[in-house]
Motif scaffolding. Structure first.
Motif, PDB file in Angstrom:
ATOM      1  N   PHE A 276     109.332 -17.342  26.493  1.00 12.80           N
ATOM      2  CA  PHE A 276     108.331 -16.378  26.973  1.00 12.80           C
ATOM      3  C   PHE A 276     107.810 -15.561  25.800  1.00 12.80           C
ATOM      4  O   PHE A 276     108.365 -15.608  24.708  1.00 12.80           O
ATOM      5  CB  PHE A 276     108.952 -15.449  28.026  1.00 12.80           C
ATOM      6  CG  PHE A 276     110.264 -14.842  27.605  1.00 12.80           C
ATOM      7  CD1 PHE A 276     110.313 -13.819  26.661  1.00 12.80           C
ATOM      8  CD2 PHE A 276     111.466 -15.310  28.142  1.00 12.80           C
ATOM      9  CE1 PHE A 276     111.520 -13.265  26.276  1.00 12.80           C
ATOM     10  CE2 PHE A 276     112.681 -14.758  27.747  1.00 12.80           C
ATOM     11  CZ  PHE A 276     112.709 -13.740  26.820  1.00 12.80           C
ATOM     12  N   ARG A 277     106.724 -14.843  26.052  1.00 11.95           N
ATOM     13  CA  ARG A 277     106.199 -13.901  25.058  1.00 11.95           C
ATOM     14  C   ARG A 277     106.708 -12.512  25.386  1.00 11.95           C
ATOM     15  O   ARG A 277     106.792 -12.140  26.546  1.00 11.95           O
ATOM     16  CB  ARG A 277     104.663 -13.867  25.131  1.00 11.95           C
ATOM     17  CG  ARG A 277     103.964 -14.972  24.360  1.00 11.95           C
ATOM     18  CD  ARG A 277     102.452 -14.869  24.615  1.00 11.95           C
ATOM     19  NE  ARG A 277     101.934 -13.525  24.293  1.00 11.95           N
ATOM     20  CZ  ARG A 277     101.547 -13.163  23.071  1.00 11.95           C
ATOM     21  NH1 ARG A 277     101.605 -14.023  22.085  1.00 11.95           N
ATOM     22  NH2 ARG A 277     101.090 -11.942  22.843  1.00 11.95           N
ATOM     23  N   LEU A 278     107.018 -11.731  24.360  1.00  8.74           N
ATOM     24  CA  LEU A 278     107.462 -10.363  24.615  1.00  8.74           C
ATOM     25  C   LEU A 278     106.339  -9.569  25.279  1.00  8.74           C
ATOM     26  O   LEU A 278     105.164  -9.758  24.968  1.00  8.74           O
ATOM     27  CB  LEU A 278     107.838  -9.662  23.308  1.00  8.74           C
ATOM     28  CG  LEU A 278     109.040 -10.186  22.537  1.00  8.74           C
ATOM     29  CD1 LEU A 278     109.372  -9.235  21.394  1.00  8.74           C
ATOM     30  CD2 LEU A 278     110.256 -10.353  23.440  1.00  8.74           C
TER      31      LEU A 278
ATOM     32  N   VAL B 249     115.853  -2.421  35.436  1.00 10.82           N
ATOM     33  CA  VAL B 249     116.486  -3.735  35.561  1.00 10.82           C
ATOM     34  C   VAL B 249     115.418  -4.815  35.432  1.00 10.82           C
ATOM     35  O   VAL B 249     114.365  -4.727  36.044  1.00 10.82           O
ATOM     36  CB  VAL B 249     117.182  -3.947  36.917  1.00 10.82           C
ATOM     37  CG1 VAL B 249     118.656  -3.709  36.790  1.00 10.82           C
ATOM     38  CG2 VAL B 249     116.572  -3.082  37.988  1.00 10.82           C
ATOM     39  N   GLY B 250     115.707  -5.809  34.613  1.00 13.12           N
ATOM     40  CA  GLY B 250     114.786  -6.928  34.468  1.00 13.12           C
ATOM     41  C   GLY B 250     113.659  -6.682  33.481  1.00 13.12           C
ATOM     42  O   GLY B 250     112.795  -7.529  33.297  1.00 13.12           O
ATOM     43  N   SER B 251     113.660  -5.534  32.813  1.00 15.95           N
ATOM     44  CA  SER B 251     112.566  -5.249  31.885  1.00 15.95           C
ATOM     45  C   SER B 251     112.744  -6.016  30.569  1.00 15.95           C
ATOM     46  O   SER B 251     111.849  -6.022  29.733  1.00 15.95           O
ATOM     47  CB  SER B 251     112.463  -3.750  31.627  1.00 15.95           C
ATOM     48  OG  SER B 251     113.638  -3.262  31.036  1.00 15.95           O
ATOM     49  N   GLY B 252     113.898  -6.648  30.393  1.00 16.64           N
ATOM     50  CA  GLY B 252     114.090  -7.488  29.219  1.00 16.64           C
ATOM     51  C   GLY B 252     114.636  -6.738  28.012  1.00 16.64           C
ATOM     52  O   GLY B 252     114.136  -6.869  26.895  1.00 16.64           O
ATOM     53  N   LYS B 253     115.709  -5.999  28.224  1.00 19.11           N
ATOM     54  CA  LYS B 253     116.309  -5.246  27.125  1.00 19.11           C
ATOM     55  C   LYS B 253     117.112  -6.155  26.193  1.00 19.11           C
ATOM     56  O   LYS B 253     117.181  -5.917  24.991  1.00 19.11           O
ATOM     57  CB  LYS B 253     117.229  -4.148  27.685  1.00 19.11           C
ATOM     58  CG  LYS B 253     116.488  -3.088  28.477  1.00 19.11           C
ATOM     59  CD  LYS B 253     117.408  -1.990  28.978  1.00 19.11           C
ATOM     60  CE  LYS B 253     118.320  -2.418  30.106  1.00 19.11           C
ATOM     61  NZ  LYS B 253     117.608  -2.757  31.345  1.00 19.11           N
ATOM     62  N   THR B 254     117.698  -7.200  26.781  1.00 15.78           N
ATOM     63  CA  THR B 254     118.620  -8.022  25.995  1.00 15.78           C
ATOM     64  C   THR B 254     117.941  -8.641  24.779  1.00 15.78           C
ATOM     65  O   THR B 254     118.490  -8.642  23.677  1.00 15.78           O
ATOM     66  CB  THR B 254     119.222  -9.141  26.872  1.00 15.78           C
ATOM     67  OG1 THR B 254     119.481  -8.604  28.157  1.00 15.78           O
ATOM     68  CG2 THR B 254     120.489  -9.687  26.276  1.00 15.78           C
ATOM     69  N   VAL B 255     116.753  -9.156  24.981  1.00 12.70           N
ATOM     70  CA  VAL B 255     116.095  -9.859  23.882  1.00 12.70           C
ATOM     71  C   VAL B 255     115.676  -8.870  22.790  1.00 12.70           C
ATOM     72  O   VAL B 255     115.664  -9.197  21.598  1.00 12.70           O
ATOM     73  CB  VAL B 255     114.906 -10.700  24.414  1.00 12.70           C
ATOM     74  CG1 VAL B 255     113.751  -9.825  24.846  1.00 12.70           C
ATOM     75  CG2 VAL B 255     114.465 -11.710  23.368  1.00 12.70           C
TER      76      VAL B 255
ATOM     77  N   VAL C 232     123.606 -10.095  35.923  1.00 13.27           N
ATOM     78  CA  VAL C 232     123.635 -11.479  36.379  1.00 13.27           C
ATOM     79  C   VAL C 232     122.220 -12.000  36.654  1.00 13.27           C
ATOM     80  O   VAL C 232     121.407 -11.338  37.277  1.00 13.27           O
ATOM     81  CB  VAL C 232     124.482 -11.610  37.657  1.00 13.27           C
ATOM     82  CG1 VAL C 232     124.423 -13.014  38.197  1.00 13.27           C
ATOM     83  CG2 VAL C 232     125.896 -11.209  37.363  1.00 13.27           C
ATOM     84  N   ASP C 233     121.960 -13.182  36.183  1.00 14.08           N
ATOM     85  CA  ASP C 233     120.582 -13.649  36.143  1.00 14.08           C
ATOM     86  C   ASP C 233     120.452 -15.068  36.705  1.00 14.08           C
ATOM     87  O   ASP C 233     120.755 -16.044  36.028  1.00 14.08           O
ATOM     88  CB  ASP C 233     120.142 -13.610  34.666  1.00 14.08           C
ATOM     89  CG  ASP C 233     118.634 -13.690  34.537  1.00 14.08           C
ATOM     90  OD1 ASP C 233     117.942 -13.548  35.559  1.00 14.08           O
ATOM     91  OD2 ASP C 233     118.171 -13.908  33.409  1.00 14.08           O
ATOM     92  N   VAL C 234     120.051 -15.176  37.965  1.00 11.02           N
ATOM     93  CA  VAL C 234     119.834 -16.491  38.587  1.00 11.02           C
ATOM     94  C   VAL C 234     118.491 -16.456  39.321  1.00 11.02           C
ATOM     95  O   VAL C 234     118.409 -15.993  40.452  1.00 11.02           O
ATOM     96  CB  VAL C 234     120.970 -16.845  39.586  1.00 11.02           C
ATOM     97  CG1 VAL C 234     120.743 -18.223  40.195  1.00 11.02           C
ATOM     98  CG2 VAL C 234     122.330 -16.776  38.907  1.00 11.02           C
TER      99      VAL C 234
HETATM  100  P1  ADP Z   1     117.524  -6.169  31.577  1.00 13.76           P
HETATM  101  O1  ADP Z   1     116.541  -5.240  30.972  1.00 13.76           O
HETATM  102  O2  ADP Z   1     117.767  -5.869  33.000  1.00 13.76           O
HETATM  103  O3  ADP Z   1     118.787  -6.285  30.770  1.00 13.76           O
HETATM  104  P2  ADP Z   1     117.239  -8.900  30.810  1.00 13.76           P
HETATM  105  O4  ADP Z   1     117.215  -8.681  29.355  1.00 13.76           O
HETATM  106  O5  ADP Z   1     118.481  -9.438  31.400  1.00 13.76           O
HETATM  107  O6  ADP Z   1     116.813  -7.584  31.580  1.00 13.76           O
HETATM  108  O7  ADP Z   1     116.001  -9.813  31.178  1.00 13.76           O
HETATM  109  C1  ADP Z   1     115.800 -10.233  32.496  1.00 13.76           C
HETATM  110  C2  ADP Z   1     115.222 -11.619  32.528  1.00 13.76           C
HETATM  111  O8  ADP Z   1     113.890 -11.581  32.044  1.00 13.76           O
HETATM  112  C3  ADP Z   1     115.945 -12.619  31.657  1.00 13.76           C
HETATM  113  O9  ADP Z   1     115.976 -13.827  32.328  1.00 13.76           O
HETATM  114  C4  ADP Z   1     115.109 -12.688  30.425  1.00 13.76           C
HETATM  115  O10 ADP Z   1     115.245 -13.930  29.773  1.00 13.76           O
HETATM  116  C5  ADP Z   1     113.720 -12.525  31.003  1.00 13.76           C
HETATM  117  N1  ADP Z   1     112.721 -11.969  30.088  1.00 13.76           N
HETATM  118  C6  ADP Z   1     112.925 -11.032  29.150  1.00 13.76           C
HETATM  119  N2  ADP Z   1     111.765 -10.726  28.535  1.00 13.76           N
HETATM  120  C7  ADP Z   1     110.804 -11.489  29.130  1.00 13.76           C
HETATM  121  C8  ADP Z   1     109.398 -11.617  28.938  1.00 13.76           C
HETATM  122  N3  ADP Z   1     108.747 -10.911  28.020  1.00 13.76           N
HETATM  123  N4  ADP Z   1     108.737 -12.490  29.732  1.00 13.76           N
HETATM  124  C9  ADP Z   1     109.400 -13.186  30.672  1.00 13.76           C
HETATM  125  N5  ADP Z   1     110.713 -13.126  30.890  1.00 13.76           N
HETATM  126  C10 ADP Z   1     111.413 -12.277  30.133  1.00 13.76           C
END
Ligand code: ADP
Ligand code: MG
Length: 700
Positions: A275-277, A306-312, A564-566
């Motif tokens: 995906f793109r950031l 939640v789900g905002s994509g903090k991990t990456v 958890v991510d499913v």
């Molecule tokens: P959280 O902020 O809750 O920790 P995660 O980092 O677990 O969220 O990300 C939630 C999901 O979204 C993961 O499956 C991740 O791979 C996906 N994700 C993260 N950034 C993006 C993005 N920019 N576009 C699409 N999916 C993304």
């Protein structure tokens, strides 16, 4: 009259034993209340007050009043009806009152002879024989004016073995000691601050609180905090805020490794992602990159729903560390979550010349040895785990970055303790802290003012809000039917069991029972079970099976709350949602709605719901925004609940009360700024007074 300082030793260091009536034994007992020095006694405030400043005539008594009365004994008599008791009737010419005693000594009956005059203090209630006082404090008096006190009578919190009168006497002495010398207990707050807020001086405040004039009785009864109390609470909040700011400043004095990420490595990493950031992720990643380039340690909190994509975003920071030859340690609150991070990072860093390792308390024997070895010799660039990461046996070769995920699960003290870990060659690692729990702004001030804050305020595109509905448990059968239908469409679901008890055992039991019942009701549905008491390998196997679609319905305790991510699991049932905080429910719900299909959350509540209960669930139905939810939760439940028992290591206040003094919070940061700029010399004394020289905050 000015006094010589040596005549009035410093009450901060003067032991309580110097007071009359406090011997070694009482002193030891007082220590349980945190009282060691005379000054501590001054800050040990009354819980409430009694009004003995006037005598209430007996014909003016009403049930519920707590009053001082005076009269002559008419008779004293044994009553055999019901429980044995003794009644003593007194009269003051205008009216009469019965005193009732259930324990009565011979000596007392000799005292309470007809004709003697006594003063009593106690609560009035209805009894068999009209109005009565049960077990009043009483004493014989010649002259009723002897009974009257000039101030309201303080009632102090006690500890076993120290009487109310002993502590009153000690507090009185402490007060006169400190009031004799203006310097004995110094008012650090600047005069203009006190004036602008209409606060009394410290001496006046303490004096008022320990012996309030009778005129204040009405205000105290009405429950409105006195300005004197406000002032102390304000000072205490201020001290905590200043302590956090000071801790931050102190940490920022340390040298840190400057981490830099070259464009090529970064582009290659991003290109490999599916995906793109989002713009928000890019912005926050840039803020982190800028911090890490400095040779001073970063202290940054990333808030993102939640789900905002903090991990990456954290992974990008780890990439910068790696590119600069430094290691990264990533800590998550649960095994499950750290395992999931481990899988993600392993995947993301597969093409890079390093090893990603996993470390938890459950890792034993040879594997553990090898892991520790790889961290010590630097062959592992990234390690992910639970708090086991920061045990003494773990040594890093060159730790450059610490990432703490889901910070709300760790207390402020734990976080601060971590700062002391992981220094290599005099360098301190950068710190990145991530949380999905949006702490309302006013509370963040006490929780996070030692951190710089970045917010990921955007969800990845295509996410749809989770359609949420509240359903009474009477309709449980319908909900089960809905799952059957859902699974028939090749989709997966969660069933979350909650219990009010924090007991993990009970939670797990409940989940086991629910899973068994659901297996009976839904024989065609493949049902998995995961809870906190399973071995990590077992949990892992179940989760993996769920991810691989080998099971349709996952029954779980709140262990699945974070991470958890499913994506195919788009339906979640939460049992007894009324028992959880709104933010926690929002977190749980964040497990669904990860893909781009419609998703649902069913809140299966236990009827009947209280009015607040209804309002709370309605908020979840209306909003999918964690910040809005947290603010509403704060309004409905108050800060005590929101900061919550779930959080370990919460700040303990001596006098301030988050509930009562909430409106003060707003003004603390500005007041702190003024002090930092114009009165830096009072920062340390304030911290010393309220927090002591504990190393929790101000690291040296
Ligand atoms: P959280 O902020 O809750 O920790 P995660 O980092 O677990 O969220 O990300 C939630 C999901 O979204 C993961 O499956 C991740 O791979 C996906 N994700 C993260 N950034 C993006 C993005 N920019 N576009 C699409 N999916 C993304
Ligand atoms: Mg996360």
């Amino acid at each position: 009259m000015p006094t010589e300082p040596h005549q009035h030793p410093d009450p901060r260091s003067l032991p309580v034993t110097t007071l009359n009536g406090i011997g070694a034994q009482s002193a030891a007992r007082l220590e349980k209340l945190g009282i060691r020095h005379v000054q501590d006694l001054l800050f040990h405030l009354p819980l409430r007050y009694q009004d003995r400043s006037r005598i209430t005539p007996l014909n003016q008594l009403l049930p519920g009043m707590t009053v001082l009365v005076c009269g002559r004994v008419e008779f004293t008599d044994q009553i055999q009806r019901g429980r044995n008791s003794v009644i003593c009737r007194i009269a003051d010419g205008g009216g009469e009152l019965s005193l009732r005693f259930f324990h009565f000594s011979v000596q007392q009956s000799q005292q309470l002879k007809p004709g003697v005059q006594i003063g009593c203090f106690g609560e009035i209630r209805y009894g068999f024989a009209g109005l009565e006082m049960v077990h009043p404090e009483y004493r014989l008096v010649d002259d009723p004016t002897q009974l009257i006190e000039q101030t309201l009578t303080p009632v102090y919190p006690l500890t076993e073995g120290v009487s109310q009168s002993a502590i009153r006497k000690a507090a009185r002495q402490a007060l006169s000691l400190c009031l004799h010398s203006r310097d004995a207990i110094k008012d650090w707050l600047p005069a203009e601050l006190l004036q602008s807020r209409d606060y009394p001086s410290l001496q006046d405040a303490l004096h008022t609180l320990h012996s309030p004039p009778p005129q204040l009785s009405a205000q105290i009864l009405s429950g409105t905090p006195l300005p004197a109390l406000r002032r102390l609470a304000f000072e205490e909040f201020l001290a905590h805020h200043l302590a956090l700011l000071q801790g931050k400043q102190a940490y920022k004095q340390w040298p840190a490794p400057a981490l830099s990420l070259d464009g090529q490595t970064k582009q290659a990493f991003l290109a490999a992602l599916p995906f793109r950031l989002t713009a928000a992720q890019q912005r926050v990643a840039a803020e982190i990159e800028a911090d890490c380039r400095q040779n001073r340690p970063m202290l940054r909190l990333v808030q993102g729903d939640v789900g905002s994509g903090k991990t990456v975003v954290a992974a990008l920071a780890a990439l910068a560390a790696l590119a600069s030859g430094y290691q990264t340690a990533i800590m998550a609150p649960t095994e499950l979550l750290s395992e999931q991070h481990f899988r993600n990072f392993t995947h993301w860093f597969a093409d890079l010349p390093t090893r990603v390792l996993f470390l938890s308390g459950q890792l034993k024997g040879k594997t553990r040895q090898q892991t520790l070895q790889a961290l010590a010799d630097g062959s592992a660039g990234i390690v992910i785990g639970t708090h086991a990461l920061f045990q003494d046996s773990v040594h890093f070769h060159k730790l450059g970055l610490i990432v703490i995920d889901e910070q709300h699960r760790f207390g402020v003290h734990q976080r601060l303790a971590l700062r002391e870990k992981g220094q290599t060659g005099g360098l301190r690692p950068h710190q990145l802290i991530m949380t999905a729990t949006p702490i309302p702004r006013t509370l963040a001030m006490l929780q996070y003012s030692d951190l710089d804050i970045s917010v990921i305020d955007e969800l990845p595109p295509g996410r749809k809000p989770v359609a949420t509905s509240a359903i009474s448990s009477e309709r449980r059968a319908d909900v089960i039917g809905r799952i059957e239908h859902w699974v028939a469409q090749q989709r997966q679901a969660y069933w979350v069991c909650t219990l009010i008890e924090e007991s993990e055992v009970l939670q797990c039991e409940a989940a086991e029972k629910t899973a068994a019942a659901l297996r009976q009701a839904l024989p065609k549905v493949r049902i998995g079970l995961v809870h906190g008491r399973m071995k990590s390998a077992e949990k892992d196997a179940v989760m993996q099976a769920f991810k691989n679609r080998e099971c349709d319905l996952l029954v779980a305790t709140t262990v699945i709350e974070v991470g958890v991510d499913v994506p195919n699991a788009g339906l979640m049932v939460i049992e007894n949602p009324e028992r959880l905080g709104l933010s926690q429910l929002h977190q749980l719900r964040g497990r669904v709605g990860r893909g781009n299909q419609d998703s649902y959350c069913l809140l299966l509540y236990q009827a009947p719901l209280s009015q607040t209960g209804k309002q709370r669930l309605a908020i979840l139905k209306q909003s999918n925004d964690g910040f809005v939810i947290a603010e509403k939760d704060l309004e409905l439940r108050g800060p005590g609940e929101v900061m919550g028992t779930r959080q370990t290591g919460q700040i303990q206040f001596k006098i301030a009360d988050l509930e009562r003094d909430r409106e003060l919070l707003e003004s603390i940061p500005a007041a702190a700024q003024t002090i930092v700029q114009h009165h830096p010399e009072i920062i340390q004394p304030l911290i010393d007074r309220w927090i002591g020289r504990s190393r929790h905050y101000a690291e040296v």
